[in-house]
Each structure stands twice: as C-alpha cells, then as structure tokens.
Design a protein around this motif. Structure first.
Motif, mmCIF file in Angstrom:
data_model
loop_
_atom_site.group_PDB
_atom_site.id
_atom_site.type_symbol
_atom_site.label_atom_id
_atom_site.label_comp_id
_atom_site.label_asym_id
_atom_site.label_seq_id
_atom_site.Cartn_x
_atom_site.Cartn_y
_atom_site.Cartn_z
ATOM 1 N N PRO A 114 4.445 0.664 -15.630
ATOM 2 C CA PRO A 114 3.163 -0.006 -15.385
ATOM 3 C C PRO A 114 2.902 -1.138 -16.364
ATOM 4 N N LEU A 147 5.537 8.766 -16.702
ATOM 5 C CA LEU A 147 5.262 7.511 -16.020
ATOM 6 C C LEU A 147 6.599 6.987 -15.491
ATOM 7 N N LYS A 159 -0.238 2.218 -8.844
ATOM 8 C CA LYS A 159 0.713 1.605 -9.763
ATOM 9 C C LYS A 159 0.783 0.099 -9.553
ATOM 10 N N ASN A 172 7.726 4.935 -4.702
ATOM 11 C CA ASN A 172 6.269 5.041 -4.624
ATOM 12 C C ASN A 172 5.761 5.532 -3.280
#
Length: 499
Positions: free
Chosen positions: A164, A142, A158, A470
């Motif tokens: 997260p 993660l 996310k 991301n």
C-alpha cells in the motif's frame, strides 16, 4: 492533530506558503477522499498528476496542499491566504514522513518483517504471519492477498496490488496495534521501495527470496530493479537471504551491516539453514532441516518443493523474533495453505485443481514441475498475459509452458485498457511448437477458468496460474470482482458434480 509544517525536517519542505501550522484531521493522496481539515498530497503518477486535482481537494475541505510544482502552489497560495501550501521535492517521500508523524510512529510499536523477491513474496509473508501467530506473537499482514490482523480480514480498499501507499501502511499499522497485534508481515515490492511507500522506518527483518526479470515496464533496466530491492536491506535490523539465488544474494550480503541468516537446499553450502531429503505425501511434505550442525525432521501440510525454501525463510524470521527452533518445529504441522499459492482443491472424480498465481516464467516453470509430482492422468494448465504488465514478458510464458502440459489454455489477466485479444496474441507468439499440446484461448480469466475445467477429465490436474490479485480483474481502470474458487464451485455444482 496540529502539524507545524516548518518543523518536520524529514519532509524536506522547500517553502511553506500561508500559515505554517494547520489542524490536520487526515492525510490523503486521492482528492476524492479529502474531508474537512485534511492535507492533500499531489502525487505525480504514471497516468496522472495530483496537482490537477487541487481544486477538487479544496472544494472537499482541504486546508493543506503538499506538492512539488512551485508555480502551481504559488498560484493557489496567492488566492487562498488562509490555507497552507507546502513545496517539496518529492511528494511521495513527504507523504511517508508525514504519515509517520500523523500516526504517532505506529511502525515503531510492531515487530516488522518485510519480504521482497520476484517470486514467493505472498507465500513467505503469509507463512511468517501464520508461524508467528502459532508461536504466540499476534501478527497481521499486508500483501497481495489482502490486509489481515492476526485473526481476521481488514476490509480496507487497497491503493496498489501489493504494497500500500505509505499513509495507508501507517494507518494499517495503527489498526493492528488497536487490535492487539504485536507484529506485521508485509510484502515489499521494488516499485514500493522506489516510491517511498515504506520510507522512514526500520524493519526488524528483511527477507530475500529470489530475483529474475520483472516490472521492466516500470524500472526499464534490471540494474534499477535490483537497486530498488536492495534498499529494503539497508533499512532492516536483520536479514534472511536465499543463498541459492545467484542474481542478488551476494549483493545483499555485501550490503547488510546487521545480523544475517542464509538458507539453501545445497548441503555443501555454508548456509545457516539447509534443507534436504524432501518427501511428498498426500498430506504435504516432509524434509530434514539442518541448523547449527543438527538435523531436525520436519513435517508440514504444504505442497511444492520450492515452498520448502519459502517456509525456511519464514523460520529464519521467527528465529530473529527470539523464538527457539524447538518451539518453531512443534507448530509447523499446523501451518496452512496459502490462498492462490499451490492451493489444492480436490474436485470430483479424483480431479485436483491447483491455484497458483505464478506470473513470471521462473515461477511458472517451478509450479508446472511441482504439480507433476502429484498423482494424475493429464495436466491441463491455464497461462495468461497480464495486460497491466510488460508485454515483452508475455511470449516467455508460452515458451516456458510449451510441451509441459497436455492442454494449455491461454487467457488474459487484468487487461487494463488493452484489447484482451491483443494480450492473448502476445502470449501465443511464444509458441514454437504449439502442436506439442492442445492450445485453447479465452479473452477473459473467467472464460479461461471455465475452458480449463471443461477440458479436464477424471484423474486430471487443472493448474490455474497467473496474476489474479485482490479478488478482482482490472479492466479499463475498474476493479471487477473475480474468484477462481467461486467459478470452480459453480461449475461443478451446475454440472451436478461436487467439490
């Protein structure tokens, strides 16, 4: 599952209005995600307050509302007697402990490695995942680059760039277990620690890379930043600490109670893991690792001297997983590059395009020094201000890069709600002698990458830095898809050159 809200002492309920027991099909913190029989947690953020969205949550089928605003909860409870309203001091903390219960304590079933530090979190977390997988311990991850099982990407939206939210963390752990994974490597940011995103469970190993000033727009003081990071090591069974980091290593060593491994590049230190004699090759690097008085020659297909330290920290985590150093050394030649972290793309006419999302002055200085050790004619570097971060840091990026490249392209990452040119101008303020190199500007990362590629000549290195995360750019609250690699491929294809 049925949740008896009065019997969850960890959430520290001050009062439960309505039925104390509710069937709960899901737990969420975004009212748009609420479905029938869900519990909605009212999170107070920097830009909004979840209590303002209780109406939407109820309309979408929520049967439990958890919040910290007493008068608001009492008001809704008086007109919704069949529903449950739980008053708590901290909704984020309550969410973390409820997520543990809802996901049947999935975190207890995995060997968990948490990585914190101003720079290097993504690289170390990825190295840990790669290394444990090569050693036969299936490991997911993660972090900033995404959510992964041991062998594939998990396509999960996310909630934050790095770590997260707590309910998402536990849901991801559950998914890893269902897919047969036995371990999880994760980046743990200072903000995540402050916001209880990893509260309620214990890490098997905590890794410290380094500390320098960052996230001051959130923490306000460096002491608070450091204090938040220290929390990771108080909830870990074992620790791996960079002894060369004067900013925080002693604080961690003084605070930890469990087993500890330290690492250093100083042969005169008393570190447990020491590396020396680094050699650079076209295929990567070689170095000597000293452990328990023995010297071990190492060859790895990775670049950048600072990445040796990152790799050593991952080796430390693997040692705490009861793996022998001999087995670790045997698989190191199979390690892979980390996307966006000294990622080398070989372009046409002997160009090298290096992606490294260094977004602090310390990281930028390290990567610029490292790339110069690769054969090249000129160095073209793109730097950026990050609109969703501290404006005070932006001129420091220009000051760091000044005089270290032949061409500097100044652009913006994640302008957020700012005018991109305001961000670019903030970076430019850091130059004291701009004539030392050619300086170009661009109001978006896409245009910045193109300008850097256009400025390159045969044999040059193009270094693309800063915080693209991301696979997107954050513009006015929207995540706009972005890929440096796609731009690079399209540019050379359209100009009839091949990568």
């Amino acid at each position: 599952m049925d949740i008896q809200w009065t019997q969850l002492p960890q959430i520290k309920a001050l009062h439960v209005y309505g039925p104390s027991k509710q069937k709960t099909a899901g737990i969420v913190y975004d009212s748009r995600d609420v479905q029938n029989q869900y519990a909605f947690f009212c999170i107070i953020g920097e830009e909004t307050d979840g209590h303002l969205y209780i109406d939407e949550a109820l309309q979408n089928g929520a049967t439990t509302i958890v919040g910290s605003d007493k008068s608001t909860l009492e008001s809704y409870a008086s007109s919704h007697s069949q529903l449950t309203f739980v008053l708590v001091n901290d909704s984020r903390e309550a969410l973390a402990y409820t997520a543990l219960e809802f996901h049947h304590f999935a975190s207890d079933k995995l060997f968990k490695v948490g990585v914190t530090g101003t720079n290097g979190k993504t690289t170390v977390a990825t190295y840990v995942r790669n290394l444990l997988n090569l050693l036969g311990l299936p490991c997911g991850m993660l972090g900033t680059n995404g959510i992964f099982t041991s062998n594939e990407v998990l396509h999960i939206k996310k909630s934050t760039p790095t770590t997260p939210m707590s309910s998402d963390v536990q849901a991801i752990f559950s998914q890893l277990i269902k897919r047969g994974d036995k371990a999880a490597s994760m980046e743990v940011s200072s903000i995540a620690l402050d916001q209880h995103r990893v509260s309620g469970f214990e890490f098997d190993v905590a890794i410290h890379t380094n500390i320098s000033e960052e996230h001051m727009e959130y923490h306000k003081t460096f002491d608070h930043y450091k204090m938040c990071k220290l929390r990771l090591f108080t909830q870990a069974k074992a620790s791996v600490v960079n002894l060369d980091d004067a900013g925080m290593s002693k604080d961690i060593i003084d605070a930890v109670q469990g087993p500890l491994l330290t690492y250093s590049c100083n042969v005169d230190s008393n570190a447990d893991l020491i590396w020396t004699n680094i050699q650079h090759h076209l295929e990567g690097m070689s170095f000597d690792l000293i452990f328990e008085g023995k010297i071990h020659p190492i060859n790895v297909p990775i670049y950048g001297e600072y990445n040796v330290g990152n790799l050593i920290s991952a080796i430390g985590a693997a040692l705490f997983a009861n793996v022998s150093l001999k087995d670790i050394i045997n698989v190191l030649p199979q390690m892979q590059q980390v996307d966006g972290r000294f990622q080398v793309i070989h372009g046409p006419e002997n160009r090298k395009i290096v992606l490294d999302y260094a977004h602090t002055p310390v990281a930028l200085d390290a990567i610029m020094r490292a790339v110069k050790k690769l054969p090249h004619n000129r160095l073209v570097t793109m730097i950026a201000g990050i609109g969703i971060r501290d404006f005070a840091k932006m001129p420091k990026m220009a000051k760091t890069a000044e005089g270290k490249a032949d061409v500097l392209v100044v652009t913006v990452d994640h302008p957020g709600f700012n005018d991109p040119w305001d961000v670019v101008d903030a970076v430019l303020q850091g130059f004291t002698e701009p004539y030392l190199q050619e300086v170009m500007t661009a109001p978006s990362r896409h245009e910045g990458v193109l300008k850097a590629l256009e400025a390159s000549q045969p044999g040059d290195i193009v270094l693309l830095t800063s915080g693209c995360i991301n696979g997107s750019q954050i513009v006015k609250g929207e995540y706009i898809p972005h890929s440096d690699e796609d731009i690079i491929r399209d540019y050379f294809y359209n100009t009839k050159l091949s990568v």
